[in-house]
Each structure stands twice: as structure tokens, then as C-alpha cells.
Write an enzyme that holds these catalytic residues in place. Structure first.
Site, short mmCIF file in Angstrom:
data_model
loop_
_atom_site.label_atom_id
_atom_site.label_comp_id
_atom_site.label_asym_id
_atom_site.label_seq_id
_atom_site.Cartn_x
_atom_site.Cartn_y
_atom_site.Cartn_z
N HIS A 159 -53.50 5.41 -24.39
CA HIS A 159 -53.31 6.59 -25.25
C HIS A 159 -54.61 7.33 -25.49
CE1 HIS A 159 -49.10 5.69 -26.44
NE2 HIS A 159 -49.47 4.44 -26.23
N ASN B 1 -43.51 5.89 -30.13
CA ASN B 1 -43.52 6.70 -28.90
C ASN B 1 -42.38 7.70 -28.93
OD1 ASN B 1 -45.71 5.57 -27.58
ND2 ASN B 1 -44.50 4.01 -26.52
N TYR C 5 -54.14 -3.58 -33.07
CA TYR C 5 -54.61 -2.24 -33.42
C TYR C 5 -55.87 -2.27 -34.27
CZ TYR C 5 -50.61 -0.20 -31.22
OH TYR C 5 -49.72 0.19 -30.27
FE1 HDE Z 1 -49.95 0.50 -28.38
N1 HDE Z 1 -51.92 0.30 -28.51
N2 HDE Z 1 -49.77 -1.42 -27.90
N3 HDE Z 1 -47.94 0.69 -28.20
N4 HDE Z 1 -50.10 2.37 -28.96
C1 HDE Z 1 -52.81 1.27 -28.81
O1 HDE Z 1 -54.74 1.09 -30.18
C2 HDE Z 1 -50.73 -2.37 -28.03
C3 HDE Z 1 -47.04 -0.29 -27.84
C4 HDE Z 1 -49.08 3.24 -29.27
O2 HDE Z 1 -52.82 7.86 -31.37
C5 HDE Z 1 -54.21 0.76 -28.90
O3 HDE Z 1 -56.37 2.44 -30.96
C6 HDE Z 1 -50.22 -3.67 -27.72
C7 HDE Z 1 -45.71 0.08 -28.17
C8 HDE Z 1 -49.59 4.50 -29.66
O4 HDE Z 1 -54.41 6.42 -31.90
C9 HDE Z 1 -54.06 -0.72 -28.72
C10 HDE Z 1 -48.92 -3.49 -27.36
C11 HDE Z 1 -45.79 1.32 -28.74
C12 HDE Z 1 -50.97 4.40 -29.59
C13 HDE Z 1 -52.59 -0.88 -28.50
C14 HDE Z 1 -48.65 -2.10 -27.49
C15 HDE Z 1 -47.18 1.68 -28.75
C16 HDE Z 1 -51.27 3.06 -29.17
C17 HDE Z 1 -55.13 1.36 -27.90
C18 HDE Z 1 -47.92 -4.54 -26.91
C19 HDE Z 1 -44.67 2.23 -29.25
C20 HDE Z 1 -51.99 5.48 -29.88
C21 HDE Z 1 -56.26 1.89 -28.67
C22 HDE Z 1 -47.61 -5.50 -27.95
C23 HDE Z 1 -43.76 1.56 -30.18
C24 HDE Z 1 -52.27 5.57 -31.35
C25 HDE Z 1 -55.84 1.86 -30.03
C26 HDE Z 1 -53.25 6.71 -31.58
C27 HDE Z 1 -52.57 2.54 -29.04
C28 HDE Z 1 -52.08 -2.12 -28.37
C29 HDE Z 1 -47.40 -1.51 -27.13
C30 HDE Z 1 -47.65 2.96 -29.21
C31 HDE Z 1 -54.89 -1.32 -27.59
C32 HDE Z 1 -51.03 -4.98 -27.76
C33 HDE Z 1 -44.46 -0.78 -27.94
C34 HDE Z 1 -48.77 5.71 -30.07
O5 HDE Z 1 -54.45 -1.37 -29.88
#
Ligand code: HDE
Length: 484
Positions: free
Chosen positions: A54, A128, A338
Site C-alpha cells: 500500500h 479494502n 500494523y
Molecule cells: Fe495490510 N498491511 N496486512 N491488509 N493493509 C499494511 O501497514 C498486513 C490486509 C491494508 O493507508 C502494512 O503501514 C498483514 C487485509 C491497508 O496506511 C502492514 C496482513 C486488508 C493498508 C500490513 C494484511 C489490509 C495496509 C504495510 C495479513 C484489508 C494501508 C505498511 C494478515 C482488510 C494502510 C503499513 C494505510 C498496510 C500488514 C492483510 C488492508 C505491513 C500482516 C486483509 C488498507 O502492516
């Protein structure tokens, strides 16, 4: 002509910002030119690490207004307690796989991250634009994202890895079908729905709990980009969605979404036809219809992109009383990931930055850490328990207790029908939408080197829907696997 003096970061006026100080007219530059040294050194440190996923995104401020007075029946969250109640919020939209300079109009899910600055602390709903996800256990996430990123040798995107992983992870089929449909490339950030995706728990003032799923329904209507136009825009204007959002708000054309929830009685989780905590599945809206909660309007652009969008930190673990986690294994993993990412990317005190700072008063004994600019608690008591009148815990705000049972084990889900819902989705599409879906899938799978991978994936499409599988197999010039 400004009447303000140009200064250094320590506030001293700058005499000359055009010429470095040298020993004699043509002599070497003097190390005592501290203004020169500071400018070059700070410039080298302007970038914070981009988000590992993202990375490319756009943000806006707005307000959320409760419209349904009944919703307080289900949760004691103060910001949902009465119709008409307003809460300031900030949202960041994003793509998933691309780097921070990548194009907006790619085929990718879109991040839909909302921070509600409530009177009880920030509530972050980090979703999302799709109601499901590719996987359903956090342990697979790093591997999945590796396949979405660049090959470690060529540094090129790698369709072999993408489809190898998906064909070996059939739980991904629902989200992949959505991704390959028209909704894979939204027309703008304004013309797409948003979802919390996971199941969460709401608890009311009497301690009664329900399971919920969040839906943000765009009031702009869902619109998607034609594939060829999207490809053209990716080259000609890679920031097309970013620009659209900024200009719409700048012109007073404020985008809005209606927030609804599906509510499942707590005991239904044990008898529902599939695991309601499996984030690769949606709950039928016939079973659990949408209930309106309120309305979100975006009405203010950031003043400064880096300060407000790049430094924004969202966490699914930022709960407020009345809203709690469910046992969804993906959500559970995200509760760690996060804030860990934020401590690494922005710093241990990221929640003291203006865009992240709660409107609620923060009273805790966290002290020090890098870039502590909020007074660091002054001389107030810095431990608990104490006999100096420091802030105390409030047992009534504890998350609700719940029964756990069974073995501590790395156990797989016991429900593995990954085909009914993508098949239902295909059968809901119009003939034209089906044709574009097949074309998008064939186009995306064509570059895959190994027929073994393609045939395995065709088998999944075939199990979802006979026609879908056959059309893809024909498009790829491959047989439908025997015994499917
Ligand atoms: Fe993320 N995700 N994610 N994700 N995600 C990040 O946080 C993670 C997942 C989503 O605008 C990271 O600051 C794991 C689902 C958004 O700043 C990180 C797993 C959904 C954003 C991270 C998921 C999301 C992130 C990357 C599996 C929708 C941007 C850098 C368990 C429900 C937020 C950061 C923004 C960002 C981890 C899966 C949505 C790495 C471990 C499912 C919208 O922390």
C-alpha cells in the site's frame, strides 16, 4: 517579496542561499558553511521507508455522521451512540503491490483505511475496496506479497509466482475473481465501495455482543475503468486517482459513502454454513441484511502530503470500547503487524504526530523514545499503580470476556469450499462482464511459463463454474484437467 527571513532549522537567518562559502573566490568550499552542510544532510534524510504494501496512496479529511439512532443497541462505542453525532475522520486510499511512485490505474485491490478521531480514542477501520481477501491466515501473508512484488533476481514483476501461489492456495479464488473482474480497476477512489472485510465484534452497554461486517457504499455509484484506458492512463498520468480525489474536494465536489453493517447474532457463528471468520468468504445479505449506520463525507484536502498522508498510521488494533476483535486469523495477525510497521517506518511515537494524534486526551506512562515532541508527560507521575493521583485503569472499559475451547494447535480451517462464492459471483455477472472477466484472466495467465500452473488454476475456475473454466481453458489453448 516575503517579509519573512529565510532561516536554518535552528532559526538563524540565512545570509546567502545561492553561493557556498569558499576559501578565496575559487578556493575549496569551507566546512564552516553550516547552512550548506545542513541543507545537504537534511536532503539525504527526507525519505522515510515507504509502506511495504500500500505504498502509493492518497488521503483526505472528512466527517462521519451517525444516521441510525438504533445502532446504539448493538455497540456502546460513543461515536455511534446517537443519530446526528459527528466524528472527524481521515481516510487513505491506496493500491497494494506497487511502490510509492507506481501508477494508480493498475489492476489491484484498493486500500480503504479510515481513522475515526472519536472522544474515546481513535478507531481505525483499515479495509479494502473488496469484501474478501486472497488468504485467510496471516502466516501466508509475507509469501503472498512476495509473489505480488518483484523477482529477487530480475527485479521484474513475475506472473509465474503470482499464479503458482494462487493455484496452490485455492482459498484465493474468490478475491482473484473479483480482482480480474471490472472492479479490479476502479474509475476513481470516489467510485468504489469500501469494506472492513473481517468480522469484528460489537458489544453494547449491557455487555451483549454481536458479530459485524462493515460496508461503505459509495454515493457516487460504482464505476470502473476500461482496461485500455487504464493502461493509457498508467503511462500518461500515473497519479490519475490521486489527482481526481484532490481536485474533486478542491472543487467542493465532496465524495460520500453510506456506512452499513451486517449483524450476526453471536451464537450463529457456531452453526453458520461456513466459518464466518474466514475472510475469503462473504456473508449472504439475505441471511444478514445491511443495516445503515451513518454517512462519511470527505471535505478537506491535506495541507501537506508527507505530514498527513505519508505519516498517517492506521492499525486494525486501534479499537474503542464497544468494538473488539473476532478470532479471524488474518485480523489477529494484523493486530500485531500494523503498529510494528509504524514503529519501524515512522517511529515509536507515531501516534503523537498531528495526523495520528487522538482528539481524546492521552494519559499513559509511555515516556521517551525518538522524536518525543508532546512534552513527554512533563513531571507527571510516570508509573502505575501509584499514590500520586496518576491516571487509573477503568475496568468497565475492559474488552468483553469470551469462552475459548479446544487444543492449542496450528490448525487448518475445517471448511474448504472455495468455489461456491466465486462461482456465484460469475453467475451474477452480465454476459459482457463475464466476457471481460475471461479476457482479463486469460490475458493475465498467458505469460505464465509452466502449463502445470495454468492447468492447475483452470481446474479451480472449472470447479467454480463449468462455463468459466471452459472459456478460460479455450482462451489459453489448454485442456481442462481430467477428474476435475
Ligand atoms: Fe495490510 N498491511 N496486512 N491488509 N493493509 C499494511 O501497514 C498486513 C490486509 C491494508 O493507508 C502494512 O503501514 C498483514 C487485509 C491497508 O496506511 C502492514 C496482513 C486488508 C493498508 C500490513 C494484511 C489490509 C495496509 C504495510 C495479513 C484489508 C494501508 C505498511 C494478515 C482488510 C494502510 C503499513 C494505510 C498496510 C500488514 C492483510 C488492508 C505491513 C500482516 C486483509 C488498507 O502492516
Amino acid at each position: 517579496m516575503s517579509n519573512k527571513k529565510l532561516t536554518t532549522s535552528w532559526g538563524a537567518p540565512v545570509g546567502d542561499n545561492q553561493n557556498s562559502m569558499t576559501a578565496g573566490h575559487r578556493g575549496p568550499t569551507l566546512i564552516q558553511d553550516v547552512h550548506l552542510l545542513e541543507k545537504l544532510a537534511h536532503f539525504n534524510r527526507e525519505r522515510v521507508p515507504e509502506r511495504v504494501v500500500h505504498a502509493k496512496g492518497a488521503g483526505a479529511h472528512g466527517v462521519f455522521t451517525v444516521t441510525n439512532p438504533e445502532i446504539a443497541k448493538y455497540t456502546k462505542a460513543a461515536f455511534l451512540s446517537a443519530a446526528g453525532k459527528e466524528t472527524p475522520m481521515f481516510i487513505r486510499f491506496s493500491t497494494v503491490a506497487g511502490e510509492s511512485g507506481s501508477a494508480d490505474t493498475v489492476r489491484d485491490p484498493r486500500g480503504f483505511a479510515v481513522k475515526f478521531y472519536t472522544e474515546e480514542g481513535n478507531y481505525d477501520l483499515v479495509g479494502n475496496n473488496t469484501p474478501v481477501f486472497f488468504i485467510r491466515d496471516a502466516i501466508k501473508f509475507p509469501d503472498f506479497i512476495h509473489t505480488q512484488k518483484r523477482h529477487p533476481q530480475t527485479h521484474l514483476k513475475n506472473p509465474n509466482a503470482i499464479w503458482d501461489f494462487w493455484s496452490l492456495s485455492p482459498e484465493s479464488l474468490h478475491q482473484v475473481t473479483i480482482l480480474m473482474s471490472d472492479r479490479g480497476i476502479p474509475a476513481t477512489f470516489r467510485h468504489m465501495h469500501g469494506f472492513g472485510s473481517h468480522t469484528f465484534k460489537w458489544v453494547n452497554a449491557q455487555g451483549d455482543a454481536v458479530w459485524v461486517k462493515y460496508h461503505f457504499k459509495t454515493e457516487q455509484g460504482v464505476k470502473n475503468l476500461d482496461v485500455d484506458l487504464a493502461t493509457k492512463l498508467a503511462g500518461e498520468n500515473p497519479d490519475y486517482h490521486t489527482e481526481d480525489l484532490f481536485n474533486a474536494i478542491e472543487n467542493g465536489d465532496f465524495p460520500a459513502w453510506k456506512l452499513c453493517v451486517q449483524i450476526m447474532p453471536i451464537e450463529d457463528a457456531n452453526t453458520y454454513r461456513f466459518d464466518p471468520f474466514d475472510v475469503t468468504k462473504v456473508w449472504s445479505q439475505k441471511d444478514y441484511p445491511l443495516i445503515e449506520v451513518g454517512r462519511m463525507v470527505l471535505n478537506r484536502n491535506p495541507e501537506n502530503y508527507f505530514a498527513e498522508v505519508e505519516q498517517a498510521t492506521f492499525s486494525p488494533g486501534s479499537f474503542v470500547p464497544g468494538i473488539e476483535a473476532s478470532p479471524d486469523k488474518m485480523l489477529q495477525g494484523r493486530l500485531f503487524a500494523y503498529s510494528d510497521a509504524h514503529r519501524y517506518r515512522v517511529g515509536a511515537n507515531h501516534n503523537t504526530l498531528p495526523v495520528n494524534r487522538p482528539v481524546a486526551e492521552v494519559n499513559n506512562n509511555q515516556r521517551d523514545g525518538s522524536m518525543r515532541a508532546d512534552g513527554n508527560g512533563g513531571g507527571s507521575v510516570y508509573y502505575e499503580p501509584n499514590s500520586y493521583g496518576g491516571p487509573t485503569e477503568s475496568p468497565q472499559d475492559k474488552p468483553s470476556p469470551f469462552v475459548v475451547s479446544g487444543l492449542a494447535d496450528s490448525a487448518a480451517y475445517d471448511h474448504n469450499d472455495h468455489y461456491t462464492q466465486p462461482g456465484d459471483l460469475y453467475r451474477l455477472l452480465t454476459p459482457d462482464e463475464r466476457t471481460r472477466l475471461v479476457e482479463n484472466i486469460v490475458g493475465a495467465m498467458m505469460p505464465v511459463e509452466k502449463d502445470e500452473i495454468k492447468v492447475r488454476q483452470i481446474g479451480h475456475w472449472f470447479k467454480a463454474d463449468l462455463e468459466l473454466g471452459q472459456r478460460i481453458a479455450e482462451g489459453l489453448g489448454l485442456p481442462v484437467p481430467q477428474g476435475v
